[in-house]
Design a protein around this motif. Structure first.
Motif, short mmCIF file in Angstrom:
data_model
loop_
_atom_site.label_atom_id
_atom_site.label_comp_id
_atom_site.label_asym_id
_atom_site.label_seq_id
_atom_site.Cartn_x
_atom_site.Cartn_y
_atom_site.Cartn_z
N GLY A 24 -3.91 0.20 -1.80
CA GLY A 24 -4.52 0.81 -0.62
C GLY A 24 -3.69 1.97 -0.12
O GLY A 24 -2.63 2.28 -0.67
N LEU A 25 -4.17 2.60 0.95
CA LEU A 25 -3.50 3.78 1.50
C LEU A 25 -3.37 3.63 3.00
O LEU A 25 -4.32 3.23 3.69
CB LEU A 25 -4.29 5.05 1.18
CG LEU A 25 -3.78 6.35 1.81
CD1 LEU A 25 -2.40 6.72 1.22
CD2 LEU A 25 -4.76 7.50 1.59
N VAL A 26 -2.18 3.95 3.49
CA VAL A 26 -1.92 4.01 4.92
C VAL A 26 -1.44 5.41 5.24
O VAL A 26 -0.46 5.87 4.65
CB VAL A 26 -0.87 2.96 5.36
CG1 VAL A 26 -0.61 3.09 6.86
CG2 VAL A 26 -1.33 1.56 5.00
N ILE A 27 -2.15 6.09 6.13
CA ILE A 27 -1.76 7.45 6.55
C ILE A 27 -1.13 7.34 7.92
O ILE A 27 -1.81 6.97 8.90
CB ILE A 27 -2.97 8.39 6.55
CG1 ILE A 27 -3.62 8.45 5.17
CG2 ILE A 27 -2.56 9.79 6.99
CD1 ILE A 27 -4.87 9.31 5.10
N CYS B 247 0.84 -1.20 0.00
CA CYS B 247 0.00 0.00 0.00
C CYS B 247 0.87 1.25 0.00
O CYS B 247 2.03 1.23 0.43
CB CYS B 247 -0.91 0.01 1.21
SG CYS B 247 -2.15 -1.31 1.22
N ALA B 248 0.30 2.33 -0.47
CA ALA B 248 0.99 3.62 -0.44
C ALA B 248 0.99 4.12 1.00
O ALA B 248 -0.03 4.12 1.68
CB ALA B 248 0.30 4.61 -1.36
N LEU B 249 2.15 4.52 1.48
CA LEU B 249 2.31 4.99 2.86
C LEU B 249 2.57 6.49 2.83
O LEU B 249 3.58 6.93 2.27
CB LEU B 249 3.45 4.26 3.56
CG LEU B 249 3.79 4.73 4.97
CD1 LEU B 249 2.61 4.53 5.92
CD2 LEU B 249 5.02 3.98 5.50
N ALA B 250 1.67 7.26 3.43
CA ALA B 250 1.82 8.72 3.51
C ALA B 250 2.20 9.07 4.94
O ALA B 250 1.40 8.89 5.86
CB ALA B 250 0.53 9.42 3.10
N ARG B 251 3.45 9.54 5.11
CA ARG B 251 3.90 9.92 6.46
C ARG B 251 3.72 11.43 6.62
O ARG B 251 4.32 12.23 5.88
CB ARG B 251 5.37 9.55 6.65
CG ARG B 251 5.63 8.06 6.78
CD ARG B 251 7.03 7.81 7.29
NE ARG B 251 7.29 6.39 7.50
CZ ARG B 251 7.86 5.58 6.60
NH1 ARG B 251 8.24 6.07 5.42
NH2 ARG B 251 8.06 4.31 6.87
N ALA C 189 -8.12 1.78 3.18
CA ALA C 189 -7.51 3.01 3.72
C ALA C 189 -7.59 2.96 5.22
O ALA C 189 -8.65 2.64 5.79
CB ALA C 189 -8.22 4.24 3.17
N ARG C 190 -6.44 3.24 5.86
CA ARG C 190 -6.44 3.24 7.33
C ARG C 190 -5.49 4.31 7.82
O ARG C 190 -4.59 4.75 7.09
CB ARG C 190 -6.04 1.88 7.88
CG ARG C 190 -4.63 1.42 7.56
CD ARG C 190 -4.39 0.03 8.12
NE ARG C 190 -3.00 -0.39 7.98
CZ ARG C 190 -2.51 -0.97 6.88
NH1 ARG C 190 -3.33 -1.17 5.83
NH2 ARG C 190 -1.23 -1.32 6.83
N ILE C 191 -5.74 4.75 9.06
CA ILE C 191 -4.95 5.80 9.69
C ILE C 191 -4.26 5.19 10.90
O ILE C 191 -4.93 4.57 11.76
CB ILE C 191 -5.84 6.99 10.10
CG1 ILE C 191 -6.58 7.56 8.87
CG2 ILE C 191 -5.03 8.08 10.77
CD1 ILE C 191 -7.65 8.57 9.22
N THR C 192 -2.95 5.35 11.01
CA THR C 192 -2.20 4.72 12.08
C THR C 192 -1.24 5.71 12.71
O THR C 192 -0.96 6.79 12.15
CB THR C 192 -1.39 3.52 11.55
OG1 THR C 192 -0.44 4.00 10.57
CG2 THR C 192 -2.30 2.48 10.90
N GLY C 193 -0.71 5.30 13.88
CA GLY C 193 0.39 6.02 14.52
C GLY C 193 0.02 7.31 15.22
O GLY C 193 0.92 8.01 15.70
N ALA C 194 -1.22 7.66 15.30
CA ALA C 194 -1.59 8.95 15.89
C ALA C 194 -1.48 8.90 17.41
O ALA C 194 -1.73 7.87 18.06
CB ALA C 194 -3.01 9.33 15.50
#
Length: 374
Positions: A43-46, A13-17, A76-81
């Motif tokens: 997919g996308l991982v933010i 998946c594409a990882l957007a940091r 699509a999922r949001i992680t690390g917050a």
């Protein structure tokens, strides 16, 4: 200032940091950067691990990007917050609350009948409470007059001053003007028939038998009846009435009976006093407009005013005073909740007192006419 870098996650998946501050000032740049995500990614991982601060606008941009990917059929999922940032992002992911649906009003006829029925039930309960209050008051008043209960003279004198002495000025002005108006209107009508001399008859009998006592009672109801309701209502809110019961004192004996006695006695004096001022006002008009000397006016009054007129007026006065005091005290005792209830009960006390006074005045008129005191 926020920044973003692209990478590839382990699952392809594409990882957007994202890092730095994601606030409203950076929303436009952030949205443009997120829109440039490689379309070939499954997919996308933010990743928000590097974000130090975020506001509603930033969280909206992040969530909007994730929803666009999901709408296109990708993951699509949001992680690390951080916890605080995650709470804001999660709060914006929640669906908006549903719009309230207006309930079906149903049959308007049945709704109207239901409101009428509820009003009737409320009035029936109110009448029942008033009758109970009247019975308690009469019981305590009877015990006070027969000496079985203590008569609080200081309270009676204080209320008599408030009801009677302090009202002398306004009662005199009101009845003086009423006598003046009755004389003027009567003279205008009687002049058409050349019967201006009968204006004195109109002034004498109308003010002595009806208008004098009725208008005095209405003024006392607006002035003292409202004061009784407001005073006792404020005591109910401050739990002073409950304190009286706690120390073994009867609120009816302490608060109600002195007001009832004072108002009944003072209205008797105020009715006589107000009637005199009404005759003075009528006499002034007769002197100025009809050229009738004061001596002739007084002589004419002695001829037209019957003793029955004076007696009828003096009989009605204490009854009206009792009604006014009773209504004011009853509504004061019904105060509950907050200060708004005091205003509502005070208004209700004045309206009900005036209404009942007028009803009893009509009853007395029919009653004494039946007895032959016309």
């Amino acid at each position: 200032m926020g920044s973003m870098s692209w990478a590839k996650a382990e699952d392809g998946c594409a990882l957007a940091r994202l890092s730095g501050r994601l606030t409203i000032d950076d929303v436009a740049t952030l949205a443009a950067d997120l829109a440039a995500t490689p379309p070939a990614a499954p997919g996308l991982v933010i990743d928000l691990a590097g974000v130090t601060a975020i506001d509603t606008a930033g969280a909206w941009a992040v969530n909007s990007t994730a929803m666009l990917w999901q709408a296109a059929g990708h993951s699509a999922r949001i992680t690390g917050a951080a916890p605080a940032i995650d709470r804001l992002v999660q709060s914006l992911q929640a669906p908006p609350p549903p719009m309230p649906v207006r309930p079906d009003p149903g049959n308007p006829v049945l709704a109207r009948v239901a409101r009428v029925g509820a009003a009737l039930i409320h009035q029936a309960r109110n009448i029942g409470a008033f009758l109970a209050f009247l019975g308690q008051t009469l019981q305590v008043l009877g015990g006070t007059l027969t000496g079985r209960r203590r008569l609080r003279w200081h309270a009676v004198v204080h209320q008599a001053e408030a009801v009677g002495v302090n009202a002398l000025g306004i009662i005199a002005l009101l009845l003086f003007l009423v006598g003046l108006v009755v004389a003027q209107q009567g003279a205008v009508q009687l002049r058409q028939f050349g019967a201006e001399v009968f204006t004195v008859n109109l002034i004498g009998r109308a003010t002595t038998r009806e208008l004098g006592i009725l208008l005095t009672a209405i003024m006392v109801a607006g002035r003292s009846g409202s004061a009784f309701a407001a005073q006792i209502g404020s005591m109910k809110l401050n739990q002073e009435v409950d304190a009286l019961k706690t120390i073994g004192l009867d609120p009816i004996e302490v608060l109600v009976v002195p007001r009832v006695i004072a108002c009944s006695l003072m209205l008797l004096g105020l009715a006589f006093y107000g009637g005199l001022w009404a005759l003075v006002g009528g006499g002034l008009f007769a002197w100025v407009d009809l050229k009738m000397p004061p001596s002739a006016y007084v002589t004419r009054l002695q001829e037209v005013i019957m003793m029955s007129d004076f007696v009828v007026g003096m009989i009605k006065a204490p009854v009206f005073g009792f009604i006014i005091a009773l209504m004011g005290c009853f509504q004061g005792m019904q105060v509950t909740g907050n200060a708004e209830s005091v205003g509502q009960r005070t208004t209700q006390a004045v309206v009900e007192a005036i209404f009942v006074v007028i009803v009893f005045d009509a009853f007395f008129a029919v009653f004494f006419s039946t007895l032959g005191y016309n």
